[in-house]
Design a protein around this motif. Structure first.
Motif, PDB file in Angstrom:
ATOM      1  N   GLU A   1     -15.194  28.640  32.413  1.00  0.00           N
ATOM      2  CA  GLU A   1     -13.977  28.686  33.393  1.00  0.00           C
ATOM      3  C   GLU A   1     -13.725  27.438  33.847  1.00  0.00           C
ATOM      4  O   GLU A   1     -12.532  27.274  33.858  1.00  0.00           O
ATOM      5  CB  GLU A   1     -14.643  29.407  34.102  1.00  0.00           C
ATOM      6  N   SER A   2     -14.157  25.922  33.264  1.00  0.00           N
ATOM      7  CA  SER A   2     -13.642  25.052  33.743  1.00  0.00           C
ATOM      8  C   SER A   2     -14.075  24.097  32.698  1.00  0.00           C
ATOM      9  O   SER A   2     -14.911  24.296  31.465  1.00  0.00           O
ATOM     10  CB  SER A   2     -14.336  24.534  35.028  1.00  0.00           C
ATOM     11  N   LEU A   3     -12.891  22.513  32.803  1.00  0.00           N
ATOM     12  CA  LEU A   3     -13.644  21.455  32.206  1.00  0.00           C
ATOM     13  C   LEU A   3     -14.193  20.805  32.809  1.00  0.00           C
ATOM     14  O   LEU A   3     -14.136  20.335  34.166  1.00  0.00           O
ATOM     15  CB  LEU A   3     -12.741  21.179  31.881  1.00  0.00           C
ATOM     16  N   ASN A   4     -15.207  19.734  32.121  1.00  0.00           N
ATOM     17  CA  ASN A   4     -15.523  18.482  32.772  1.00  0.00           C
ATOM     18  C   ASN A   4     -14.367  17.521  33.366  1.00  0.00           C
ATOM     19  O   ASN A   4     -13.022  17.784  32.958  1.00  0.00           O
ATOM     20  CB  ASN A   4     -16.367  17.978  31.838  1.00  0.00           C
ATOM     21  N   VAL A   5     -15.332  16.877  34.860  1.00  0.00           N
ATOM     22  CA  VAL A   5     -14.088  16.471  35.452  1.00  0.00           C
ATOM     23  C   VAL A   5     -13.413  15.444  35.191  1.00  0.00           C
ATOM     24  O   VAL A   5     -12.256  15.156  35.338  1.00  0.00           O
ATOM     25  CB  VAL A   5     -14.483  15.829  36.910  1.00  0.00           C
ATOM     26  N   SER A   6     -13.512  14.220  33.991  1.00  0.00           N
ATOM     27  CA  SER A   6     -13.351  13.334  32.846  1.00  0.00           C
ATOM     28  C   SER A   6     -11.935  14.077  32.208  1.00  0.00           C
ATOM     29  O   SER A   6     -11.063  13.872  32.077  1.00  0.00           O
ATOM     30  CB  SER A   6     -13.706  12.390  32.848  1.00  0.00           C
ATOM     31  N   VAL A   7     -12.661  15.596  32.145  1.00  0.00           N
ATOM     32  CA  VAL A   7     -11.591  15.494  30.706  1.00  0.00           C
ATOM     33  C   VAL A   7     -10.123  16.209  31.355  1.00  0.00           C
ATOM     34  O   VAL A   7      -9.228  16.424  31.214  1.00  0.00           O
ATOM     35  CB  VAL A   7     -12.510  16.704  30.145  1.00  0.00           C
ATOM     36  N   ALA A   8     -10.677  16.908  32.948  1.00  0.00           N
ATOM     37  CA  ALA A   8      -9.799  17.956  32.856  1.00  0.00           C
ATOM     38  C   ALA A   8      -8.759  16.941  34.097  1.00  0.00           C
ATOM     39  O   ALA A   8      -7.128  16.814  33.757  1.00  0.00           O
ATOM     40  CB  ALA A   8      -9.917  18.317  34.604  1.00  0.00           C
ATOM     41  N   ALA A   9      -9.406  15.433  34.268  1.00  0.00           N
ATOM     42  CA  ALA A   9      -8.477  14.559  35.034  1.00  0.00           C
ATOM     43  C   ALA A   9      -7.622  13.773  33.942  1.00  0.00           C
ATOM     44  O   ALA A   9      -6.363  13.145  34.082  1.00  0.00           O
ATOM     45  CB  ALA A   9      -9.618  12.719  35.470  1.00  0.00           C
ATOM     46  N   GLY A  10      -7.797  13.860  32.467  1.00  0.00           N
ATOM     47  CA  GLY A  10      -7.105  13.480  31.092  1.00  0.00           C
ATOM     48  C   GLY A  10      -6.655  14.409  30.897  1.00  0.00           C
ATOM     49  O   GLY A  10      -5.299  13.715  30.210  1.00  0.00           O
ATOM     50  N   VAL A  11      -6.534  15.735  31.458  1.00  0.00           N
ATOM     51  CA  VAL A  11      -5.315  16.310  30.371  1.00  0.00           C
ATOM     52  C   VAL A  11      -4.143  16.504  31.583  1.00  0.00           C
ATOM     53  O   VAL A  11      -2.678  16.092  30.932  1.00  0.00           O
ATOM     54  CB  VAL A  11      -5.772  17.746  30.766  1.00  0.00           C
ATOM     55  N   MET A  12      -4.290  16.210  33.246  1.00  0.00           N
ATOM     56  CA  MET A  12      -3.509  16.218  34.223  1.00  0.00           C
ATOM     57  C   MET A  12      -2.846  14.275  33.882  1.00  0.00           C
ATOM     58  O   MET A  12      -1.419  14.643  34.749  1.00  0.00           O
ATOM     59  CB  MET A  12      -3.620  16.078  35.796  1.00  0.00           C
ATOM     60  N   LEU A  13      -3.818  13.243  33.449  1.00  0.00           N
ATOM     61  CA  LEU A  13      -2.697  12.208  34.098  1.00  0.00           C
ATOM     62  C   LEU A  13      -1.856  12.273  32.440  1.00  0.00           C
ATOM     63  O   LEU A  13      -1.266  11.097  32.544  1.00  0.00           O
ATOM     64  CB  LEU A  13      -3.780  11.038  33.583  1.00  0.00           C
ATOM     65  N   TYR A  14      -2.430  12.518  31.399  1.00  0.00           N
ATOM     66  CA  TYR A  14      -1.160  12.929  30.609  1.00  0.00           C
ATOM     67  C   TYR A  14      -0.485  13.828  29.785  1.00  0.00           C
ATOM     68  O   TYR A  14       0.992  13.105  29.652  1.00  0.00           O
ATOM     69  CB  TYR A  14      -2.125  13.042  29.205  1.00  0.00           C
ATOM     70  N   GLU A  15       0.164  14.909  31.075  1.00  0.00           N
ATOM     71  CA  GLU A  15       0.932  15.429  31.500  1.00  0.00           C
ATOM     72  C   GLU A  15       2.137  14.425  32.526  1.00  0.00           C
ATOM     73  O   GLU A  15       3.228  14.699  32.014  1.00  0.00           O
ATOM     74  CB  GLU A  15       0.643  16.992  31.954  1.00  0.00           C
ATOM     75  N   ALA A  16       0.808  13.311  33.522  1.00  0.00           N
ATOM     76  CA  ALA A  16       2.048  13.284  33.969  1.00  0.00           C
ATOM     77  C   ALA A  16       2.897  11.697  33.238  1.00  0.00           C
ATOM     78  O   ALA A  16       3.777  11.394  33.579  1.00  0.00           O
ATOM     79  CB  ALA A  16       1.150  12.834  35.134  1.00  0.00           C
ATOM     80  N   MET A  17       2.279  11.276  32.757  1.00  0.00           N
ATOM     81  CA  MET A  17       3.164  11.072  31.149  1.00  0.00           C
ATOM     82  C   MET A  17       3.741  11.314  30.333  1.00  0.00           C
ATOM     83  O   MET A  17       5.154  10.397  30.349  1.00  0.00           O
ATOM     84  CB  MET A  17       1.498   9.545  30.693  1.00  0.00           C
ATOM     85  N   ARG A  18       3.407  12.392  30.028  1.00  0.00           N
ATOM     86  CA  ARG A  18       4.620  13.129  29.302  1.00  0.00           C
ATOM     87  C   ARG A  18       5.892  12.840  30.289  1.00  0.00           C
ATOM     88  O   ARG A  18       6.599  12.837  29.587  1.00  0.00           O
ATOM     89  CB  ARG A  18       3.688  14.016  29.105  1.00  0.00           C
ATOM     90  N   GLN A  19       5.812  13.776  31.743  1.00  0.00           N
ATOM     91  CA  GLN A  19       6.918  13.631  31.883  1.00  0.00           C
ATOM     92  C   GLN A  19       7.701  12.263  32.699  1.00  0.00           C
ATOM     93  O   GLN A  19       8.862  12.392  32.409  1.00  0.00           O
ATOM     94  CB  GLN A  19       6.424  14.548  33.537  1.00  0.00           C
ATOM     95  N   ARG A  20       7.105  12.252  33.061  1.00  0.00           N
ATOM     96  CA  ARG A  20       7.412  10.368  33.020  1.00  0.00           C
ATOM     97  C   ARG A  20       8.723   9.554  31.984  1.00  0.00           C
ATOM     98  O   ARG A  20       9.242   9.063  31.794  1.00  0.00           O
ATOM     99  CB  ARG A  20       6.508   9.758  33.786  1.00  0.00           C
ATOM    100  N   LEU A  21       7.683   9.788  30.536  1.00  0.00           N
ATOM    101  CA  LEU A  21       8.585   9.243  29.708  1.00  0.00           C
ATOM    102  C   LEU A  21       9.296  10.032  28.942  1.00  0.00           C
ATOM    103  O   LEU A  21      10.078   9.846  28.561  1.00  0.00           O
ATOM    104  CB  LEU A  21       7.480   9.494  28.196  1.00  0.00           C
ATOM    105  N   GLY A  22       9.522  11.486  29.050  1.00  0.00           N
ATOM    106  CA  GLY A  22      10.224  12.163  28.747  1.00  0.00           C
ATOM    107  C   GLY A  22      11.596  12.238  29.959  1.00  0.00           C
ATOM    108  O   GLY A  22      12.737  12.065  29.448  1.00  0.00           O
TER     109      GLY A  22
END
Length: 257
Positions: free
Chosen positions: A236-257
């Protein structure tokens, strides 16, 4: 308190600071607990002040280890150590004003850790935050795991490059950042919108709640948006560090895009 064998106790590097003596260590724990990386105490501790140090360190989640007097003498550089030595962390903490005055990005990205207890999670998030060039990681003073040797190791060197802030109140900090134009976002598996729907290109504060308890109610009220990470499997959920990684890399994807 873990038992530390004689061979496992590292001699302090020349740049490391050591505080020794019962009263000095008690004062350090009262005034600057965030600066303490680990405490070593003599075997078979019976002195009431040494017991006070152990109790206080446990409450502050500062790791302790037992050592023989000859090893304490080596660490302190003197036999007059009164059976206790504290190794100080080499981390320099920044104020929030210092981070905001010199942002790393034209659209700053901050990560707030609301009382994470596992030092491995803290170190892993700092590592990812550095990898995506976040501006700072903000921790709540006196809440959650302190910056320790475990955090250093889990960050894989990123702690030397990432600015880390300590603040007294997460609520007041989020209020201040919202006044400065930041959008506050956090994750919840019951949220309506996916994390990819959020606009990460604007000045953003990502708040990660503590393991188990999650976000505090007052923190949740100050979030501009709660997002979810889509899950296709059985968990049902991810480890908090994994969840943070998923969202931070989405932030970088959008910013680089």
């Amino acid at each position: 308190m873990d038992r530390t064998d004689h061979a496992e106790i590292p001699a302090p590097e020349p740049q490391e600071q050591v505080v020794y003596g019962r009263n000095a260590v008690i004062e350090l724990l009262q005034s600057k607990p965030e600066s303490v990386e680990k405490i070593y105490l003599q075997f078979n501790t019976t002195h009431p002040k040494l017991k006070e140090i152990i109790i206080t360190a446990r409450r502050l989640k500062i790791p302790c280890g037992k050592a023989r007097m000859e090893k304490l003498t080596l660490i302190a550089g003197t036999a007059k150590n009164q059976g206790v030595c504290a190794l100080l962390t080499s981390v320099t903490f920044y104020t929030l004003d210092e981070v905001l005055a010199a942002p790393r990005n034209s659209s700053p990205l901050l990560v707030v850790l609301q009382g994470l207890e596992d030092p491995h999670n803290v170190g892993a998030i700092i590592r990812t935050a550095e990898a995506v060039a976040a501006d700072a990681v903000i921790m709540i003073d006196g809440k959650g795991a302190p910056i320790s040797a475990t955090v250093h190791k889990a960050s894989a060197g990123a702690l030397s490059h990432m600015r880390v802030c300590k603040v007294k109140s997460v609520v007041k900090t989020l209020d201040l950042l919202r006044e400065r134009g930041f959008s506050v976002v956090a994750a919840d598996m019951e949220a309506e919108h996916n994390h990819t729907d959020f606009d990460w290109t604007r000045p953003t504060v990502l708040v990660m709640g503590a393991e188990g308890s999650g976000l505090g109610s007052e923190t949740r009220k100050r979030c501009d948006q709660i997002v979810r990470i889509p899950m296709a499997g059985c968990v049902e959920s991810l480890n908090v560090s994994v969840a943070a990684g998923v969202m931070l890399y989405e932030a970088m994807r959008q910013r680089l895009g």
